[in-house]
Design an enzyme around this catalytic site. Sequence first.
Site, short mmCIF file in Angstrom:
data_model
loop_
_atom_site.label_atom_id
_atom_site.label_comp_id
_atom_site.label_asym_id
_atom_site.label_seq_id
_atom_site.Cartn_x
_atom_site.Cartn_y
_atom_site.Cartn_z
N TYR A 95 0.85 -1.16 -0.05
CA TYR A 95 0.00 -0.09 -0.23
C TYR A 95 0.93 1.34 0.04
O TYR A 95 1.81 1.26 0.82
CB TYR A 95 -1.03 0.16 1.29
CG TYR A 95 -2.13 -0.93 1.18
CD1 TYR A 95 -3.39 -0.42 0.78
CD2 TYR A 95 -2.13 -2.37 1.45
CE1 TYR A 95 -4.43 -1.24 0.68
CE2 TYR A 95 -2.98 -2.95 1.32
CZ TYR A 95 -4.19 -2.75 0.91
OH TYR A 95 -5.50 -3.24 0.81
N GLU A 96 0.42 2.19 -0.92
CA GLU A 96 1.29 3.44 -0.82
C GLU A 96 1.61 3.99 0.44
O GLU A 96 2.45 4.84 0.60
CB GLU A 96 0.53 4.42 -1.90
CG GLU A 96 1.19 5.36 -2.19
CD GLU A 96 0.52 6.30 -3.52
OE1 GLU A 96 -0.50 5.91 -3.82
OE2 GLU A 96 0.99 7.49 -3.64
N ALA A 97 0.65 3.88 1.29
CA ALA A 97 1.00 4.49 2.50
C ALA A 97 2.11 3.78 3.30
O ALA A 97 2.55 4.64 4.51
CB ALA A 97 -0.37 4.23 3.55
#
Lengths: 253, 324
Positions: free
Chosen positions: A52-54
């Site tokens: 996930y980009e987070a």
Amino acid sequence: MSEPAYTPNEMMIAAAARELAGQRVCFVGIGLPNIAVNLALRTVAPDLELIYEAGAYGAQPARLPLSIGDPTIVTGSLSVMSQADLFGLYLQGGLVDVGFLGAAQIDRYGNINSTVIGEYATPRVRLPGSGGANEIALHSQQVFVIMRQSRRSFVEHIDFRTSPGHPPGGGSHRGPTVVVTDLGVYHYDDDGQMRLDTLHPGSTLDDVRAAMEWEVHVAPDLAETPPPSAEELRLMREVLDPERRYIGQAATP
Amino acid sequence: MGGAFAAVAAGAARYDGRVSTSKVTTMREAVAELVHDRDSVAIEGFTHLICFAAGHEIIRQRRRDLTLIRLTPDLIYDQMIAAGVARKLVFGWLGNPGVGSLHAIRRVTEGPAPTLELEEYSHFGMVGRYTAGATGLPFYPLRSYEGTDMPVANPDIRPLRSPYGDETVYVVPPINPDVTIVHAQRSDAAGNTQVWGLVGSQKEIAFAARHVIVVVEELVDESVIRADPNRTLIPGRIVDAVVVEPFGAHPSFAQGYYDRDNTFYVEWDAIDRDRARTAAWLDEYVHGVSGRVEYMDRLGADVRERIRPTGRALAGPIDYGEYK
């Protein structure tokens, strides 16, 4: 012909999930891509690691996150990292097999606009912009696009190139590899142009032509997309999106 | 940077008595001292630990002409821009994640005469700017932007030929905010700050800043920090002020403390579409409260209940060893 017993979004999600067969590391987006990836994990790609980009790798979300950043992607993941590490080591470093992108506009080469409609400095519509899309498009080994198609979204000239497509003539690793719409599934020819490979059940070539500005390239062996299976529908409706936030309201069988 | 925050040293008395090192203060005092009109301000946190409490205090103190810096402006900059504190936004992705648009920002950036200046990068470009700013480099190289219009829209994204070969990469300039505000789970009174869960880009933008305000869910003793040094994201050396503000990140989240308030993010969309409703919300929940405690009270007990984690997930103990 009777109405299909599934929604257009369920068809798009199932078609995208099947394309993930055999993939190992997938960069997950919000919304339909999120469900497609989690469906693939439970069907054709059990070894898939979600990133996930987070900043979470090997995530095992216990619920479907509304946003790409959510505490459920952290708890039980394999690794949590800074975004410098995420974009530098994992993405630019080449570890990501598949990335998903959405688009407000796409052209025949897969150039994507998610920045503005109209002029950049004085836009009619200010869209989100790149975020990580530019990096996902350039550094994922494959890029999947999920979007509804229309003459407003499948256009001859996009208003702004946020993420790069294939160079005209092809010959580069750049650009999307799969485009899944509400009408069919596309891949790319060697000359860098989008090619229709399967039509979803109930869709026709006339529907496709009416929903894009350029003349569609059609695969010589054009086939029908297999409809969502009972198991795919069960997973989507009971496990992944019981509130039907993304899959849409139930179609009448 | 990192000097004693003299105006607030008295705050330590109620903590552990080490007045000389304490930077503990109130949000009101920290913002009054460190955030000025025309400053560049970064309130970071990628979906996690976004310090809404600080943003609201900046609104309450009616700062003007700020340059706001963030990868994802999120609801906090939407609210701050709706309240009129900013003249410019430096960013990477403009939206309400998973929901849709930031309508207050769209209202001032669309049409023939936008009133908010935009400076736009990709996310990695923003991280690169933070890293260059933090490490004292004149630029940060990255393999983004090839084949796109982003360097046309922003001439500060520039191509650079490699000195070691024929390759061309793009570079972005350093950024050094006047103030960075970091929300965290805990720190000690000197500002040694520990974070777990998503760490985003807070470390880089804190090191890049001239001043740093740390806002924490809990103040702990220095011995708690020293017992687990791997978890320290920001050293007290670069911190000017420490504010203790439980629920200070709501509707964002604090891993292990409270959940993301997705209901709020969804409900904000309808408020945000209407200029008058947005102004009324700011009047009631920002201007109309003295601070975070009153804000949480006004939201009501059901909000606290819905953001409570459904269970615990403890990390196992690890052994650093003792070496004498």
